[in-house]
Design an enzyme around this catalytic site. Structure first.
Site, short mmCIF file in Angstrom:
data_model
loop_
_atom_site.label_atom_id
_atom_site.label_comp_id
_atom_site.label_asym_id
_atom_site.label_seq_id
_atom_site.Cartn_x
_atom_site.Cartn_y
_atom_site.Cartn_z
N GLU A 291 0.83 -1.22 0.00
CA GLU A 291 0.00 0.00 0.00
C GLU A 291 0.86 1.26 0.00
O GLU A 291 0.59 2.22 0.71
CB GLU A 291 -1.02 -0.03 1.15
N GLY A 292 1.91 1.24 -0.81
CA GLY A 292 2.82 2.38 -0.90
C GLY A 292 4.02 2.17 -0.01
O GLY A 292 3.88 2.17 1.22
#
Lengths: 380, 247
Positions: A363-364
């Site tokens: 998620e990043g």
């Protein structure tokens, strides 16, 4: 300023803690060893309402605020992050995305079963050659009039096998760059979808991760989320919210490791006294506690901003980057405090350390968070 | 039938116990309060019965004697599934005081459930006193509670076995572990619904406590374990006789 939780938030935290301490702890080591999906637990947590806890009750959700959500994710992650990532993807990427940007028919058909936890959702953004640089999507959704035809491959998809509802990000107009990207709700049983092998991961082994291949998959036009070309913005908005969940997860991993380190330091003796009485260990505990508290506060701040309807993108990136990085540091120190016992599975901290690593990546990555944070500070 | 569960608001079982400076009162600072574990099991059993016996049980009420800080505990009971809650507005002074307060509510119920003891003072007295105040039967050490065709049956653990009793209503069941397997975790829906369920506050009746707490002390710390070699029986006997003074 008010640092007090409401009675309801505390009740939700306790409910999550009770479930984790009573149930998840029983088979967490076994599921980790066997990389086995927590089917029974997800069913139970769905019955308790955790799978759609932040969704509006009008769509069968729990109607709870993001603070409560953060508290619940933290408690579950202290014991088992494989379970909390399933919850987090379902709640804050898939349900949040559909609730915030979907149309009424989509909410009725897809959000309700997701919020009830009868169905699980997955978010398909990453590709073999488009991870951090998410605008370089190679999956194509060709506009065929009343339907789209999807072709391409998605990678590292959490819940890929257990989910029955996918949100797929794909290019419709590659010439328009990121403005040509769309997001679609796709039913996993659609013809043309196949899964790659189960990824044999370092940690969070009981969550199922696969690549997903699309070969001429027909998706009805009404399953596109938002206007034509809204997909990239949609993905970024969903990830902003998702990052709060992953930040909470990292806080939970770190705080679970800290709890275990404290307990061990008070029991284990060396040189005639408990190792907690040696300053080398006591100061480690102090450093770990300050980091956990900082991360928790950042995470709660991001959740609070979201609940207040204020911009929270920078705050959620700060929370995610810091919490993930300190989760790695704190779990490493927890293993060090445990010595040889920390290196074996029975004492849980080596597993928490393996789990922490993923929070810096998915998620990043931490590096992507720094891009988001610095751009928000440096842009004119 | 209407079921009442009498709830004690007790410190979490992992609480570090402290007293005030002159050891005359329990220091409640920073305490997390919970439903007394036996009372929580009683509530769980009542909910199970309500779900499995059709319309037999029309209402489940929880009641506690306490000040406003007891309300989160009652609201948790509502979130778990009780229909309504009553707080009798008084500091619970002793078992007699509490039993007399509870009697004013309990008189309107058919099955009154009390935990066999509360995990804070472990007095084991309220249930029996309550039945005396109401002049109704009580059964203690109840480990099973069933309703069959409208008849109430209870099981008690007795020396070497268990006995089954049938009882008329109203009655007080003083329950122990086994009455339900484990307490329920409130669901999001339950927590949401608890917002709307009634929590009524009643004034306390005039009564005197019969006991007074003079002072508190912690039990002595557990001493370290001594390991005696299996070959060395004489040393073991010697230690038991002269040091532990148990033989």
């Amino acid at each position: 300023m008010d640092f007090e939780f409401t009675e309801e938030q505390l009740m939700i935290r306790q409910a999550a803690r009770d479930y984790a301490e009573r149930e998840l702890i029983q088979d967490v080591l076994e599921r980790d060893a066997k990389a086995e999906f927590p089917t029974r637990h997800i069913k139970n947590l769905a019955d308790l309402g955790f799978m759609g806890m932040i969704v509006d009750p009008k769509y069968d959700g729990g109607g709870m605020d993001t603070i409560s959500y953060v508290l619940a994710i933290e408690e579950i992650s202290k014991i088992d992050s494989s379970v909390s990532v399933i919850l987090s993807v379902n709640n804050s990427l898939v349900c949040y995305g559909i609730e915030k940007f979907g149309i009424e028919e989509q909410k009725e058909k897809y959000l309700k079963p997701l919020a009830r936890g009868e169905k699980i959702g997955a978010f398909l953004l990453s590709e073999p050659e488009a991870g951090s640089d998410a605008s370089k999507q190679r999956t194509i959704a060709e506009d065929k009039g009343d339907y789209y035809l999807i072709n391409g491959t998605k990678n590292w998809i959490s819940n890929a096998n257990s989910a029955s509802i996918y949100i797929v990000i794909a290019h419709t107009h590659p010439e328009k760059g990121h403005k040509g990207i769309n997001a679609f709700i796709v039913e996993k049983n659609s013809p043309g979808i196949s899964l790659g092998p189960h990824e044999d991961k370092m940690g969070m082994r009981s969550s199922d991760t696969h690549s997903v291949m699309f070969t001429d998959v027909k998706v009805p036009k009404e399953n596109r989320i938002g206007e034509d070309g809204f997909g990239f913005k949609f993905a970024m908005k969903a990830l902003e919210a998702g990052r709060i969940g992953i930040a909470a997860q990292a806080v939970g991993i770190a705080s679970g490791a800290l709890d275990r380190a404290i307990q061990y330091a008070k029991e284990r003796k060396a040189f005639g006294t408990e190792i907690a009485n040696h300053q080398a260990i006591a100061f480690k505990i102090s450093d770990m506690a300050v980091k956990v508290e900082n991360a928790r506060n950042l995470c709660l701040k991001a959740a609070w901003l979201k609940d207040q309807g204020k911009p929270f993108a920078t705050a959620s990136s700060m929370a995610k980057q810091y919490a993930a990085d300190i989760a790695m540091e704190v779990t490493t120190e927890a293993v060090q405090i445990h010595g040889g016992y920390g290196y074996v599975k029975e004492y849980h901290v080596e597993r928490l350390m393996r789990e922490a690593k993923l929070t810096q990546i998915y998620e990043g990555t931490s590096e992507i968070q720094k891009i988001v944070i610095s751009r928000s500070l440096l842009s004119d | 039938m209407k079921v009442l569960i009498c709830i004690s608001n007790v410190p979490d079982t992992t609480t570090k116990i402290r007293f005030n400076a002159d050891n005359t009162a329990f220091d409640t600072a920073g305490i997390q309060w919970i439903i007394n574990p036996w009372d929580e099991l009683a509530l769980t059993r009542a909910l199970e019965l309500k779900e499995t016996t059709g319309d037999t049980i029309e209402k489940i009420t929880v009641v506690a004697v306490g000040l406003k800080d007891a309300e989160p505990t009652l609201r948790k009971a509502l979130a778990i599934g009780a229909d309504d809650a009553v707080r009798i507005d008084a500091e619970p002074k002793d078992a007699f005081f509490v039993a007399e307060q509870l009697a004013q509510v309990a008189k309107d119920y058919d099955i009154i459930l009390c935990g066999i003891e509360a995990s804070d003072y472990n007095g084991s007295a309220v249930g029996g006193m309550l039945s005396e105040f109401l002049n109704i039967p009580s059964v203690s050490s109840v480990s099973k509670l069933n309703i069959e065709n409208g008849d109430v049956k209870v099981n008690r653990e007795i020396d070497g076995g268990s006995e089954t009793l049938s009882t008329e209503v109203p009655f007080v069941a003083i329950v122990q572990k086994g009455i339900a397997l484990e307490p329920r975790i409130p669901s999001m829906r339950g927590i949401m619904m608890a917002r709307k369920k009634p929590l009524n506050v009643l004034p306390a009746v005039e009564t005197e406590a019969l006991t007074e707490f003079v002072s508190y002390e912690l039990p002595p710390a557990k001493s370290a374990c001594k390991i005696v070699d299996t070959e060395n029986v004489k040393e073991l006997v010697d230690l038991l006789h002269n040091e532990a003074k148990v033989i």
